[in-house]
Design a protein around this motif. Structure first.
Motif, PDB file in Angstrom:
ATOM      1  N   UNK A 146      41.448 -20.950  28.170  1.00  0.00           N
ATOM      2  CA  UNK A 146      42.227 -22.181  27.985  1.00  0.00           C
ATOM      3  C   UNK A 146      43.694 -21.870  28.260  1.00  0.00           C
ATOM      4  N   UNK A 147      44.352 -22.722  29.055  1.00  0.00           N
ATOM      5  CA  UNK A 147      45.761 -22.502  29.406  1.00  0.00           C
ATOM      6  C   UNK A 147      46.676 -23.282  28.462  1.00  0.00           C
ATOM      7  N   UNK A 148      47.713 -22.608  27.969  1.00  0.00           N
ATOM      8  CA  UNK A 148      48.671 -23.263  27.085  1.00  0.00           C
ATOM      9  C   UNK A 148      49.823 -23.921  27.849  1.00  0.00           C
ATOM     10  N   UNK A 149      50.036 -23.540  29.097  1.00  0.00           N
ATOM     11  CA  UNK A 149      51.113 -24.137  29.889  1.00  0.00           C
ATOM     12  C   UNK A 149      50.647 -24.273  31.333  1.00  0.00           C
ATOM     13  N   UNK A 150      51.390 -25.076  32.101  1.00  0.00           N
ATOM     14  CA  UNK A 150      50.970 -25.377  33.466  1.00  0.00           C
ATOM     15  C   UNK A 150      51.002 -24.158  34.378  1.00  0.00           C
ATOM     16  N   UNK A 151      51.972 -23.261  34.161  1.00  0.00           N
ATOM     17  CA  UNK A 151      52.057 -22.072  35.010  1.00  0.00           C
ATOM     18  C   UNK A 151      50.815 -21.191  34.824  1.00  0.00           C
ATOM     19  N   UNK A 152      50.410 -21.011  33.573  1.00  0.00           N
ATOM     20  CA  UNK A 152      49.195 -20.231  33.307  1.00  0.00           C
ATOM     21  C   UNK A 152      47.979 -20.915  33.893  1.00  0.00           C
ATOM     22  N   UNK A 153      47.938 -22.237  33.790  1.00  0.00           N
ATOM     23  CA  UNK A 153      46.798 -23.000  34.305  1.00  0.00           C
ATOM     24  C   UNK A 153      46.651 -22.804  35.816  1.00  0.00           C
ATOM     25  N   UNK A 154      47.752 -22.953  36.541  1.00  0.00           N
ATOM     26  CA  UNK A 154      47.698 -22.805  37.994  1.00  0.00           C
ATOM     27  C   UNK A 154      47.251 -21.399  38.378  1.00  0.00           C
ATOM     28  N   UNK A 155      47.763 -20.399  37.673  1.00  0.00           N
ATOM     29  CA  UNK A 155      47.392 -19.021  37.979  1.00  0.00           C
ATOM     30  C   UNK A 155      45.911 -18.768  37.715  1.00  0.00           C
ATOM     31  N   UNK A 268      28.609 -14.682  28.611  1.00  0.00           N
ATOM     32  CA  UNK A 268      28.775 -13.409  27.911  1.00  0.00           C
ATOM     33  C   UNK A 268      30.156 -12.783  28.078  1.00  0.00           C
ATOM     34  N   UNK A 269      30.701 -12.798  29.295  1.00  0.00           N
ATOM     35  CA  UNK A 269      31.959 -12.079  29.504  1.00  0.00           C
ATOM     36  C   UNK A 269      32.871 -12.795  30.496  1.00  0.00           C
ATOM     37  N   UNK A 270      34.163 -12.518  30.345  1.00  0.00           N
ATOM     38  CA  UNK A 270      35.199 -13.016  31.249  1.00  0.00           C
ATOM     39  C   UNK A 270      36.115 -11.852  31.611  1.00  0.00           C
ATOM     40  N   UNK A 271      36.473 -11.766  32.874  1.00  0.00           N
ATOM     41  CA  UNK A 271      37.412 -10.742  33.310  1.00  0.00           C
ATOM     42  C   UNK A 271      38.405 -11.373  34.288  1.00  0.00           C
ATOM     43  N   UNK A 272      39.700 -11.226  34.009  1.00  0.00           N
ATOM     44  CA  UNK A 272      40.725 -11.778  34.878  1.00  0.00           C
ATOM     45  C   UNK A 272      42.047 -11.076  34.602  1.00  0.00           C
ATOM     46  N   UNK A 273      43.055 -11.388  35.399  1.00  0.00           N
ATOM     47  CA  UNK A 273      44.384 -10.822  35.202  1.00  0.00           C
ATOM     48  C   UNK A 273      45.233 -11.798  34.400  1.00  0.00           C
ATOM     49  N   UNK A 274      46.027 -11.265  33.486  1.00  0.00           N
ATOM     50  CA  UNK A 274      46.867 -12.135  32.684  1.00  0.00           C
ATOM     51  C   UNK A 274      47.792 -12.942  33.600  1.00  0.00           C
ATOM     52  N   UNK A 275      47.886 -14.260  33.398  1.00  0.00           N
ATOM     53  CA  UNK A 275      48.651 -15.099  34.326  1.00  0.00           C
ATOM     54  C   UNK A 275      50.143 -14.810  34.368  1.00  0.00           C
ATOM     55  N   UNK A 278      49.956 -10.034  34.759  1.00  0.00           N
ATOM     56  CA  UNK A 278      48.969  -9.478  35.699  1.00  0.00           C
ATOM     57  C   UNK A 278      48.155  -8.336  35.090  1.00  0.00           C
ATOM     58  N   UNK A 279      48.264  -8.123  33.788  1.00  0.00           N
ATOM     59  CA  UNK A 279      47.467  -7.093  33.119  1.00  0.00           C
ATOM     60  C   UNK A 279      45.984  -7.456  33.179  1.00  0.00           C
ATOM     61  N   UNK A 280      45.112  -6.519  33.560  1.00  0.00           N
ATOM     62  CA  UNK A 280      43.672  -6.814  33.571  1.00  0.00           C
ATOM     63  C   UNK A 280      43.162  -7.056  32.145  1.00  0.00           C
TER      64      UNK A 280
END
Length: 305
Positions: A146-155, A268-275, A278-280
């Motif tokens: 879930x994105x708290x702001x628009x920049x995070x959402x777009x990323x 079960x799992x989610x993997x992504x880079x912090x918006x 960029x931390x995995x």
């Protein structure tokens, strides 16, 4: 609220409706095309048609049309929060909870709970779906970002689009799969014979699912599924298409299936880079209790035979 995005070189020559659908995430391409036709999207301060090919450094601006929808009320619904910071949350959604309000589900949704918990959520998807970047079905439990702001959402939506966000599911399916791994590449669209269902449709959207066998039982198989794309009901439709429909699925399963209160499937799992950094990031949750109990029962049936 007006949102902006400058087209990158990697996005050059993409149709504007396709690019905007990817940027926003949980929205249909047809809805974006409607916004374009109604003048809610501008490129370089001018209106364009849906088929416009974006050029590097084009500035896309969009503002969602005002709606007459009733304001969503925050509700003090307990949330299982796996991770939270100033930009995002990862929530373990329970089975039976709808992601956002819609016809027949005006309250008790994940969005109602999020509005009570958070001071801010992204607004890109409008007032009815604040913060929602991707969805899972009502009767599918598991991890949702879930994105708290628009920049995070777009990323995050871009990571979904470019397939750098990895989503793993587990399911129990009918039938015994003899091979260890498989890939299902078949387009998904609305079933022309039943608009409430999805199906394999030649004119549908590209959809790719990878699966791997975890355990075999009498008449059933426990599988892990990895999504390359995120189409509506993708795993349920693809496993049915492969000949191994998900157990308990009232919509896509066989008439005689397990009485489990819904499809035996969880995220079960989610993997992504912090918006922002960029931390995995990697998140994993255990199977829900009903899922574990079913596996235990299926194993007992094998041991008895």
């Amino acid at each position: 609220m007006t949102n902006q995005h400058m087209v990158t070189e990697n996005e050059q020559n993409k149709r504007v409706d396709k690019l905007l659908t990817e940027l926003i995430g949980d929205i249909s391409r047809s809805q974006v095309q409607t916004w374009l036709a109604d003048g809610h999207v501008h490129v370089n301060n001018g209106r364009v048609k849906a088929h416009y090919k974006c050029q590097a450094e084009d500035m896309i601006e969009w503002s969602l049309p005002e709606t007459e929808e009733t304001a969503i009320e925050p509700e003090a619904i307990p949330l299982s929060i796996v991770y939270e910071d100033d930009d995002l949350l990862v929530v373990n959604k329970p089975r039976g909870m709808v992601i956002h309000p819609s016809a027949g589900h005006s309250n008790g949704t994940l969005v109602n709970a999020l509005l009570h918990h958070c001071d801010h959520l992204s607004e890109i998807n409008g007032p009815n779906r604040p913060g929602i970047v991707h969805r899972i079905d009502k009767d599918t439990s598991g991890l949702v970002a879930v994105a708290k702001n628009d920049q995070a959402h777009i990323n995050l939506a871009e990571q979904l689009s470019t397939k750098t966000m990895e989503r793993q599911y587990e399911a129990v399916v009918h039938g015994v799969i003899n091979h260890e791994t498989g890939l299902i590449d078949a387009p998904i669209g609305r079933d022309p014979n039943d608009r409430k269902r999805m199906g394999i449709v030649e004119t549908g959207k590209d959809a790719v699912t990878h699966f791997r066998v975890l355990a075999r039982f009498n008449g059933f198989t426990h599988v892990s599924c990895r999504l390359e794309t995120g189409r509506t009901h993708q795993i349920r439709v693809h496993m049915k298409y492969s000949g191994y429909p998900i157990a308990g699925d009232p919509k896509y399963g066989p008439r005689k299936t397990l009485d489990t209160g819904g499809q035996v499937l969880y995220a079960k799992s989610l993997q992504f880079n912090h918006p922002r950094t960029a931390e995995p990031l990697y998140f994993d949750v255990a199977a829900p209790e009903y899922f574990q109990e079913l596996l235990a029962q299926l194993k007992k049936d094998v041991d008895r035979s």
